[in-house]
Design a protein around this motif. Structure first.
Motif, short mmCIF file in Angstrom:
data_model
loop_
_atom_site.label_atom_id
_atom_site.label_comp_id
_atom_site.label_asym_id
_atom_site.label_seq_id
_atom_site.Cartn_x
_atom_site.Cartn_y
_atom_site.Cartn_z
N ARG A 136 0.85 -1.19 0.00
CA ARG A 136 0.00 0.00 0.00
C ARG A 136 0.89 1.24 0.00
NH1 ARG A 136 -2.53 -0.71 4.76
NH2 ARG A 136 -1.00 0.64 5.71
N HIS A 143 -0.28 4.42 0.79
CA HIS A 143 -0.95 5.56 1.45
C HIS A 143 -1.50 5.12 2.81
CE1 HIS A 143 -5.01 3.92 0.87
NE2 HIS A 143 -4.46 3.35 -0.17
N ARG A 186 -9.71 6.33 1.05
CA ARG A 186 -9.34 5.91 -0.30
C ARG A 186 -9.65 4.42 -0.49
NH1 ARG A 186 -3.47 7.79 -2.38
NH2 ARG A 186 -3.46 6.38 -4.16
N CYS A 187 -9.35 3.61 0.54
CA CYS A 187 -9.62 2.17 0.46
C CYS A 187 -11.12 1.91 0.35
CB CYS A 187 -9.05 1.47 1.68
SG CYS A 187 -7.26 1.46 1.72
N CYS A 196 -12.19 1.93 -3.14
CA CYS A 196 -11.31 1.21 -4.06
C CYS A 196 -11.97 -0.07 -4.60
CB CYS A 196 -10.02 0.87 -3.35
SG CYS A 196 -8.93 -0.15 -4.35
N TYR A 229 -10.44 -2.69 -5.58
CA TYR A 229 -9.67 -3.90 -5.26
C TYR A 229 -9.84 -4.32 -3.80
CZ TYR A 229 -7.48 -3.06 -9.73
OH TYR A 229 -7.27 -2.86 -11.07
N GLN A 230 -10.73 -3.64 -3.11
CA GLN A 230 -10.91 -3.88 -1.68
C GLN A 230 -11.13 -5.36 -1.35
OE1 GLN A 230 -14.25 -2.30 0.21
NE2 GLN A 230 -13.10 -1.08 1.67
N CYS A 252 -7.65 -7.06 -1.67
CA CYS A 252 -6.46 -6.39 -1.14
C CYS A 252 -6.16 -6.83 0.30
CB CYS A 252 -6.65 -4.88 -1.18
SG CYS A 252 -5.26 -4.00 -0.50
N GLU A 307 -3.95 -5.34 2.24
CA GLU A 307 -3.47 -4.22 3.05
C GLU A 307 -4.49 -3.09 3.15
OE1 GLU A 307 0.48 -2.93 2.27
OE2 GLU A 307 1.22 -4.96 1.97
N LYS A 308 -5.73 -3.43 2.90
CA LYS A 308 -6.77 -2.37 2.93
C LYS A 308 -6.90 -1.82 4.35
CE LYS A 308 -10.35 -5.78 3.36
NZ LYS A 308 -10.91 -6.78 2.50
S1 SF4 Z 1 -7.96 -1.37 -0.80
FE1 SF4 Z 1 -5.79 -1.90 -1.15
S2 SF4 Z 1 -5.41 -1.42 -3.31
FE2 SF4 Z 1 -7.30 -0.39 -2.70
S3 SF4 Z 1 -6.66 1.67 -2.07
FE3 SF4 Z 1 -6.71 0.40 -0.22
S4 SF4 Z 1 -4.61 -0.38 -0.03
FE4 SF4 Z 1 -4.81 0.39 -2.13
#
Ligand code: SF4
Length: 170
Positions: free
Chosen positions: A148, A150, A155-156, A159, A161-162, A165, A167-168
């Motif tokens: 990640r 940030h 933002r997560c 997202c 890709y949640q 992911c 590292e969300k």
């Molecule tokens: S869910 Fe994962 S890929 Fe999406 S913004 Fe958060 S850390 Fe980045």
């Protein structure tokens, strides 16, 4: 009351100075506020493609003006003090695609927010920064572990890709 107004004025100055400083540190053009007449905007139907960089994208609109073609990117929501870096790079990639497709280099592109439009100059420096960024992204494509970049839970939350992911934050 006067102290409160003065305090707010000083705070506004600090925010303005900070956002300017961040913009300069990133080396990106901040964009200048302009007025645009939306009548001449032509919707773009098909994505543009540039094979050498494997770059594709579809600006929301193109404006033909004095023999030039200007890409427009429309963003929902109110305008920040200066366009975000990600918006500037997205617009720069459209400028590059327009140049390669129509053989005309746009002098600038436009980011249209709900309440304000910014013109961002398509300079050689911005073009080089974009090409470097694309090269970095290609390198990252081949990496097995990408962490990640940030600390923003908001933002997560938005997202796509949640679900996958690891590292969300939210
Ligand atoms: S869910 Fe994962 S890929 Fe999406 S913004 Fe958060 S850390 Fe980045």
């Amino acid at each position: 009351m006067i102290y409160l107004i003065l305090l707010l004025f000083v705070l506004a100055l600090i925010f303005f100075w900070q956002s300017n400083r961040q913009q300069k540190a990133a080396g990106l053009p901040g964009g200048r506020v302009i007025y645009t007449d939306t009548d001449g905007w032509g919707k773009v139907e098909k994505p543009l493609y540039y094979a050498s960089l494997r770059l594709t994208g579809k600006p929301d609109y193109l404006i033909e003006k004095n023999g030039q073609i200007i890409p427009v990117e429309v963003k929902s929501g109110r305008a920040p003090e200066a366009p975000y870096d990600s918006h500037i790079f997205q617009l720069a990639s459209y400028c590059l695609l327009v140049e390669k497709t129509y053989k005309k280099r746009p002098p600038y592109g436009i980011i249209h927010y709900e309440n304000r439009d910014f013109a961002v100059d398509y300079t050689r420096e911005l073009e080089s920064a974009l090409i470097e960024l694309l090269a970095d992204m290609r390198e990252d494509d081949a990496r097995r572990n990408v962490h990640r970049s940030h600390e923003q839970a908001s933002r997560c939350k938005r997202c796509g890709y949640q679900a996958v992911c690891e590292e969300k934050l939210a």
